[in-house]
Write an enzyme that holds these catalytic residues in place. Structure first.
Site, mmCIF file in Angstrom:
data_model
loop_
_atom_site.group_PDB
_atom_site.id
_atom_site.type_symbol
_atom_site.label_atom_id
_atom_site.label_comp_id
_atom_site.label_asym_id
_atom_site.label_seq_id
_atom_site.Cartn_x
_atom_site.Cartn_y
_atom_site.Cartn_z
ATOM 1 N N HIS A 228 -14.657 -2.389 9.294
ATOM 2 C CA HIS A 228 -14.088 -2.209 7.964
ATOM 3 C C HIS A 228 -14.531 -3.283 6.972
ATOM 4 O O HIS A 228 -13.917 -3.430 5.910
ATOM 5 C CB HIS A 228 -12.555 -2.142 8.029
ATOM 6 C CG HIS A 228 -12.043 -1.117 8.996
ATOM 7 N ND1 HIS A 228 -12.157 0.243 8.788
ATOM 8 C CD2 HIS A 228 -11.449 -1.253 10.209
ATOM 9 C CE1 HIS A 228 -11.636 0.894 9.808
ATOM 10 N NE2 HIS A 228 -11.200 0.020 10.688
ATOM 11 N N ARG B 32 -8.833 -7.673 -8.175
ATOM 12 C CA ARG B 32 -9.650 -8.868 -8.380
ATOM 13 C C ARG B 32 -11.103 -8.430 -8.539
ATOM 14 O O ARG B 32 -11.431 -7.246 -8.442
ATOM 15 C CB ARG B 32 -9.541 -9.797 -7.168
ATOM 16 C CG ARG B 32 -9.872 -9.094 -5.850
ATOM 17 C CD ARG B 32 -9.904 -10.030 -4.676
ATOM 18 N NE ARG B 32 -9.924 -9.343 -3.395
ATOM 19 C CZ ARG B 32 -10.996 -8.807 -2.820
ATOM 20 N NH1 ARG B 32 -12.169 -8.867 -3.453
ATOM 21 N NH2 ARG B 32 -10.932 -8.209 -1.653
ATOM 22 N N LYS C 28 0.803 -1.214 0.000
ATOM 23 C CA LYS C 28 0.000 0.000 0.000
ATOM 24 C C LYS C 28 0.841 1.272 0.000
ATOM 25 O O LYS C 28 0.455 2.288 -0.589
ATOM 26 C CB LYS C 28 -0.968 -0.026 1.186
ATOM 27 C CG LYS C 28 -2.088 -1.047 0.994
ATOM 28 C CD LYS C 28 -3.060 -1.022 2.141
ATOM 29 C CE LYS C 28 -4.297 -1.867 1.822
ATOM 30 N NZ LYS C 28 -4.017 -3.198 1.328
ATOM 31 N N GLU D 156 -2.791 7.577 7.733
ATOM 32 C CA GLU D 156 -3.605 8.476 6.930
ATOM 33 C C GLU D 156 -4.474 9.338 7.837
ATOM 34 O O GLU D 156 -4.810 8.932 8.953
ATOM 35 C CB GLU D 156 -4.534 7.683 5.996
ATOM 36 C CG GLU D 156 -3.809 6.923 4.910
ATOM 37 C CD GLU D 156 -4.756 6.125 4.040
ATOM 38 O OE1 GLU D 156 -5.939 5.966 4.441
ATOM 39 O OE2 GLU D 156 -4.338 5.659 2.981
#
Length: 678
Positions: free
Chosen positions: A238, A295, A119, A203
């Protein structure tokens, strides 16, 4: 164009394996399933043309075993492998191993998976491609003190995320500086355990963002398109719960801007096939790249519903070397779609996964008055299947379509009510609470929706007199169906000569066993068969009737108010009633009569209701007389003594004090003896 392969192996299980195989067969391809010891009789195995065992139940030794999957493909002559989602779908080593074996991978190249798998590196590439990023720290230096300083610079709250992560693992919100180190330590532990990598990124945590993702598709000729967006804001831990397309409130200019940014992201890494670029959309219309899933996504059906395209077929055609079926200008949106994820889990117990056997699993569209064009159920299970503890608890996805959001939402609620699920606890009632919540209906969405409305979504349910009267009508209807003889001497339904038919029903809410108000008695009086019942619930009296419609659908009328719902009785004396707003579950038993006629003709004694064995009053081998007390059961805070149906001998008990039994369970073996006449 002739296909590059004629046999497809699906390296997955559950609903996605079934979904892929249905499309592949429609395209004329042979299908191969793989399965573990836990999935010998699973639906995806039953539906495949061929199936190969690849290992024991543990996913690490079966579905995640690269060599076993490739060996299965070689054994069956499969020229391609579709990974579904999860398991090996984003594993670059798997893609490379397939290429070395000369087998086509239905998905992106290994380089694209690697580019988005890290990431931190992905953020850097997206910055270079001009894709907006959330303010944060993505660099290689992982010193704890440096990370804490960066968090302070970004400004709390911040989101800690595992650099190699996904699926909500290694991810925590940190609200203030004093909690940072403990959260960092916890995220590192989770990340090491899940991914073997404890690198973190930080973040800025947006307080009321929406999770909006864009479906992209690229072919081997360098063409790329976006098939619009999905809103996946309703999440827990999440993990997505309800998804919809298109995203509410989206303007054409914002849709185009996000779509084009998503295609730039895909092209930056040389992407091929189906992918999803996920963004955070702030209240001011600003959007930020979050990550790319390399995907097919679980929620892809809502995109299919609004575009009329089969994304799995697109995947297979791109893997065969064909160009994209449509250009960007040929794609358009029609209507609105929702997807609800149906899990085997108990929301009342912190969403703990549930196991068991699905005694029934069906969708009664006719009973709900719905058309097959409106509703789609993507499922990896069927009635009789066993839900094990080994894999993800998702049973199915319920997808609906309507001309607009309001119509689609109404269809979703009707379809949820039409699901007939017995034997395993599911989140269906929780989904109904979500879908009928006023804020959801008004599209007031953000990623903390469930947290914000927790009090409403998990509030204890209190039933009205009408609810109890409706449940009583369901049980009275069942008693009427069980009545076989027309002779008044054989009746056990409350018949009295020259008097009203009177039956008393006890009803109990299983979620409120410690509440004295949870046990409610309904008295039903009927002047003649076929006439309306007079139902007394406390101080309230209602005139009621019930008429079957189709399947489990019934029409219930109370004081002139007629409504339609799904109603059924399940094992253990439980009534399940579902309408488009909610699910009601109540235990019931009759208070004024117990029918021992059947027991007198058998050598067993069965439980007349769901309950708990309190005590055994006799010992095995003991001779007893008709009417003698044998055992005491407790149900709904009331004790009930079961007696011998005839003179005889107790052979053995099947339950002991403290055991829970269901209605109809055989309690003991009993040998009746003839009266000697002495």
């Amino acid at each position: 164009m002739s296909p590059a392969f004629d046999t497809l192996l699906v390296a997955n299980r559950g609903e996605i394996a079934c979904r892929v195989m249905r499309t592949a067969r429609r395209m004329g391809l042979r299908t191969v399933a793989v399965y573990s010891d836990a999935d010998v009789d699973a639906r995806h195995v039953r539906e495949a043309d061929e199936a190969v065992r690849i290992g024991p139940a543990a996913a690490q030794s079966s579905y995640l075993d690269i060599h076993a999957v490739i060996a299965a493909a070689q054994r069956t002559g499969a020229g391609a492998v579709h990974p579904g989602y999860g398991f090996l779908s984003e594993n670059g080593d798997f893609v490379a191993a397939l290429a070395e074996a000369g087998i086509t991978f239905v998905g992106p190249p290994a380089s694209a998976i690697a580019a988005m798998g890290d990431k931190s590196a992905a953020k850097a590439r997206m910055f270079d491609a001009g894709v907006p990023l959330v303010p944060g720290y993505h660099d290689a230096d992982q010193d704890d003190a440096l990370l804490e300083r960066e968090a302070e610079h970004i400004g709390y709250p911040v989101l800690l995320k595992a650099s190699a992560g996904g699926g909500g693992k290694g991810m925590r919100v940190v609200e203030f500086a004093e909690a940072f180190q403990a959260a960092l330590d916890g995220c590192r532990r989770e990340s090491r355990a899940a991914f073997g990598d404890d690198r973190m990124l930080i973040e800025k945590y947006l307080t009321q963002p929406r999770h909006v993702e864009v479906q992209v598709f690229c072919d081997t000729q360098g063409q790329g398109v976006y098939l619009f967006e999905r809103d996946c804001s309703v999440q827990r831990r999440h993990q997505k719960v309800l998804e919809e397309a298109p995203a509410p409130g989206m303007t054409e200019s914002l849709r185009r801007e996000m779509g084009e940014a998503a295609v730039r992201a895909a092209r930056e890494i040389g992407y091929v096939g189906a992918g999803t670029v996920e963004f955070l959309l702030d209240a001011d219309g600003s959007f930020y790249f979050m990550e790319m899933n390399t995907r097919l996504q679980v929620e892809h059906p809502v995109t299919e519903m609004i575009t009329g395209q089969d994304l799995v077929e697109w995947q297979l055609r791109v893997a065969m070397g064909e160009p994209l079926p449509l250009a960007q200008e040929d794609l358009s949106i029609s209507g609105h779609s929702f997807e609800a994820r149906l899990y085997a889990e108990d929301p009342a117990q912190d969403f703990l996964p549930a196991t068991g056997t699905l005694q029934r699993f069906a969708l009664d569209l006719d009973g709900a008055g719905l058309a097959a064009t409106q509703v789609r159920l993507d499922s990896g299970v069927a009635s009789g299947d066993r839900v094990s503890m080994h894999y993800d608890p998702m049973l199915a996805k319920l997808i609906v379509h309507g001309d607009d959001r309001q119509q689609a939402l109404a269809t979703l609620n009707r379809a949820l009510a039409a699901l007939d699920i017995q034997g395993v606890t599911t989140n269906r009632d929780f989904l109904q609470r979500l879908a009928t919540h006023p804020a959801f209906a008004a599209a007031e969405l953000d990623t903390r929706f469930i947290e914000h409305h927790h009090g409403d979504l998990f509030a204890p349910r209190h039933y009205s007199a009408e609810d109890y009267a409706t449940a009583a009508l369901v049980s009275l209807h069942q008693l009427g169906r069980e009545q076989q003889s027309h002779s008044p001497w054989d009746r056990h339904d409350g018949f009295r000569l020259n008097s009203d038919n009177t039956i008393r029903i006890a009803l109990s809410d299983p979620t409120r066993q410690d509440d004295d108000d949870a046990l409610v008695t309904v008295e039903g009086r009927q002047s003649a068969p076929g006439e309306a019942w007079q139902l007394r619930v406390g101080d309230t009296t209602l005139a009621g009737s019930l008429h079957p419609i189709e399947g489990d659908a019934v029409a219930v009328t109370l004081d002139g108010h007629r409504r339609r719902l799904q109603a059924r009785l399940v094992d253990g004396g439980e009534i399940v009633m579902v309408d488009p707003k909610r699910e009601t579950r109540l235990f019931w038993r009759r208070l004024d009569a117990i029918d021992h006629g059947r027991q007198e003709a058998e050598s067993t004694l069965t439980a007349p209701m769901h309950g708990t064995v309190v005590t055994l009053l006799v010992a095995p081998g003991e001779r007893v007389e008709k009417g003698m007390a044998l055992m005491v059961m407790e149900a709904m805070k009331m004790e009930h003594t079961l007696t011998a149906p005839a003179d005889g001998q107790v052979e053995s008990f099947h339950f002991q004090a403290g055991d829970t039994v269901g209605q109809g369970d055989v309690l003991l073996e009993f040998a009746a003896v003839e009266d000697s006449g002495e």
